[in-house]
Design an enzyme around this catalytic site. Structure first.
Site, PDB file in Angstrom:
ATOM      1  N   ARG A  13       0.755  -1.169  -0.131  1.00 11.56           N
ATOM      2  CA  ARG A  13      -0.159  -0.052  -0.020  1.00 11.56           C
ATOM      3  C   ARG A  13       0.863   1.163  -0.045  1.00 11.56           C
ATOM      4  O   ARG A  13       1.125   1.972  -0.968  1.00 11.56           O
ATOM      5  CB  ARG A  13      -1.052   0.000   1.363  1.00 11.56           C
ATOM      6  CG  ARG A  13      -2.179   1.038   1.187  1.00 11.56           C
ATOM      7  CD  ARG A  13      -1.902   2.352   1.311  1.00 11.56           C
ATOM      8  NE  ARG A  13      -1.449   2.518   2.987  1.00 11.56           N
ATOM      9  CZ  ARG A  13      -0.798   3.402   3.475  1.00 11.56           C
ATOM     10  NH1 ARG A  13      -0.568   4.472   2.581  1.00 11.56           N
ATOM     11  NH2 ARG A  13      -0.452   3.522   4.774  1.00 11.56           N
ATOM     12  N   ASP A  14       1.511   1.515   1.025  1.00 13.60           N
ATOM     13  CA  ASP A  14       2.349   2.727   1.306  1.00 13.60           C
ATOM     14  C   ASP A  14       3.343   2.721   0.102  1.00 13.60           C
ATOM     15  O   ASP A  14       3.833   3.861  -0.501  1.00 13.60           O
ATOM     16  CB  ASP A  14       2.691   2.965   2.765  1.00 13.60           C
ATOM     17  CG  ASP A  14       3.007   4.212   3.246  1.00 13.60           C
ATOM     18  OD1 ASP A  14       3.547   5.270   2.069  1.00 13.60           O
ATOM     19  OD2 ASP A  14       3.110   4.599   4.316  1.00 13.60           O
ATOM     20  N   HIS A 207       3.624   4.112  12.821  1.00 11.51           N
ATOM     21  CA  HIS A 207       3.613   3.782  11.595  1.00 11.51           C
ATOM     22  C   HIS A 207       4.656   5.082  11.077  1.00 11.51           C
ATOM     23  O   HIS A 207       4.515   6.045  11.266  1.00 11.51           O
ATOM     24  CB  HIS A 207       2.517   4.159  10.758  1.00 11.51           C
ATOM     25  CG  HIS A 207       2.648   4.374   9.334  1.00 11.51           C
ATOM     26  ND1 HIS A 207       1.885   3.300   8.545  1.00 11.51           N
ATOM     27  CD2 HIS A 207       3.096   5.251   8.464  1.00 11.51           C
ATOM     28  CE1 HIS A 207       2.457   3.676   7.145  1.00 11.51           C
ATOM     29  NE2 HIS A 207       2.985   4.954   7.168  1.00 11.51           N
ATOM     30  N   HIS A 209       8.224   6.824   9.108  1.00 13.59           N
ATOM     31  CA  HIS A 209       8.872   6.967   7.961  1.00 13.59           C
ATOM     32  C   HIS A 209      10.258   7.230   8.314  1.00 13.59           C
ATOM     33  O   HIS A 209      10.617   7.917   9.494  1.00 13.59           O
ATOM     34  CB  HIS A 209       8.089   7.941   7.138  1.00 13.59           C
ATOM     35  CG  HIS A 209       7.106   7.509   6.348  1.00 13.59           C
ATOM     36  ND1 HIS A 209       6.985   7.342   4.989  1.00 13.59           N
ATOM     37  CD2 HIS A 209       5.800   7.271   6.598  1.00 13.59           C
ATOM     38  CE1 HIS A 209       5.889   6.762   4.637  1.00 13.59           C
ATOM     39  NE2 HIS A 209       5.187   6.678   5.660  1.00 13.59           N
ATOM     40  N   CYS A 240       3.897   9.468   0.799  1.00 11.63           N
ATOM     41  CA  CYS A 240       2.377   9.842   0.411  1.00 11.63           C
ATOM     42  C   CYS A 240       1.957  10.739  -0.613  1.00 11.63           C
ATOM     43  O   CYS A 240       3.098  11.805  -0.824  1.00 11.63           O
ATOM     44  CB  CYS A 240       1.815  10.443   1.414  1.00 11.63           C
ATOM     45  SG  CYS A 240       0.113  11.206   1.609  1.00 11.63           S
ATOM     46  N   ASN A 249       9.113   4.470   4.030  1.00 15.85           N
ATOM     47  CA  ASN A 249       9.024   3.887   5.350  1.00 15.85           C
ATOM     48  C   ASN A 249      10.306   3.256   5.986  1.00 15.85           C
ATOM     49  O   ASN A 249      11.126   3.057   5.281  1.00 15.85           O
ATOM     50  CB  ASN A 249       7.928   2.719   5.337  1.00 15.85           C
ATOM     51  CG  ASN A 249       6.591   3.173   4.957  1.00 15.85           C
ATOM     52  OD1 ASN A 249       5.713   3.517   5.966  1.00 15.85           O
ATOM     53  ND2 ASN A 249       6.238   3.294   3.605  1.00 15.85           N
TER      54      ASN A 249
HETATM   55 ZN    ZN Z   1       3.134   5.927   5.552  1.00 15.19          ZN
END
Ligand code: ZN
Length: 306
Positions: A13-14, A207, A209, A240, A249
């Protein structure tokens, strides 16, 4: 056996959402299967967002369906609104993650809503999901909780207000996200402490980065505050599309190496994880793969915690 720490892989996803090319669905599914085979038990496999905005995620429903066939895997999907959550539910996701930006500027860029309008949307999602037959876990993530490339500094009090609002919606879990990677270890400790004081065990995880190279230092600060769940992306992909300046990340391989070396048990086979980079590279050959463990090789002295 070492104390358990949950690592949720968010690369599909990210990691892929800002990739310059689109990973073919078949490779994406193989990659997710390889991650699961390496022992990853939670994977955020995609997001239910308009394909015209994020074309890399156009196949998320198919990917969720394929991933839910893998035994023992918790399949999470991101949804920014009720429509996305309904699509995630229909595809069979086990957990729906909803981003709620603490920063006004990022919130409007990401979801076209003010932070507390997005909290209200989480409330509508919780209400709708609870009325369905199949139980689905709902995680709301306080995005830009440690700084924002649009609005600048974010106060701890602002994070606490959003986290309290989210806990009150009935969401199962509230995570804290350093969306742009501006957080530092002292700040992680202070914000985790304040949010836990406000919402208790609903605070689920971090979460993080690695924009400033502080990703693993921030993990350590979280561990010291009792956090036992972290998101990470294989090869440190990520960012993002609506947060200028955000970079990758924390790399899952490096996180697992650190945790296992410290005696925390992740259940993940580090060699299997490193090998899964090959499928990631096959799927998006132009993306630079980062991560220190893969570059240096797994040391012969390395032992898992279990
Ligand atoms: Zn993220």
């Amino acid at each position: 056996m070492g104390e358990r720490v949950t690592v949720c892989e968010v690369g599909p996803r990210d990691g892929l959402q800002i990739a310059r090319s689109i990973m073919p669905t078949a490779i994406k599914v193989q990659w997710i299967a390889a991650l699961a085979a390496a022992g990853v038990r939670e994977i955020e496999v995609g997001s239910f967002v308009p394909p015209r905005l994020v074309p890399q995620m156009a196949d998320t429903a198919a990917v969720v369906r394929a991933a839910t066939a893998l035994p023992g895997l918790l399949v999470a999907a991101l949804a920014p609104n009720l429509k996305g959550a309904q699509n995630a539910y229909a595809a069979g996701a086990h957990r729906i993650s909803i981003p709620v930006s603490v920063s006004e500027g990022h919130s409007r860029a990401n979801t076209n809503r003010a932070p507390f309008e997005q909290v209200a949307e989480v409330g509508r999602i919780v209400e709708w999901v609870r009325a369905q037959e199949r139980p689905v876990s709902i995680e709301a993530a306080c995005a830009t909780a440690f700084g924002c490339s649009i609005d600048g500094a974010i106060s701890t009090a602002a994070v606490v207000r959003v986290a309290e609002g989210l806990a009150a919606t009935g969401a199962d879990r509230v995570a804290l996200a350093d969306t742009v990677g501006y957080g530092n270890p002292a700040q992680i400790r202070a914000v985790v402490r304040a949010v836990r004081a406000a919402i208790g065990p609903k605070l689920s995880g971090l979460h993080l980065h690695d924009t400033m190279g502080l990703g693993l230092a921030n993990v350590l600060a979280g561990l010291e505050e009792g956090v036992r769940a972290f998101d990470a992306a294989l090869a440190g992909l990520g960012g993002c599309p609506f947060a200028p300046g955000a970079s990758g990340n924390i790399a899952t391989e490096d996180l697992v190496f650190m945790l296992e070396s410290m005696g925390f048990s992740t259940g993940i086979d580090l060699a299997g994880l490193v090998a899964a980079r090959d499928l990631l590279h096959a799927g998006v050959p132009n993306e630079p793969l980062r991560g220190q463990v893969a570059r240096a090789g797994i040391p012969r002295t390395f032992r898992t915690a279990a």
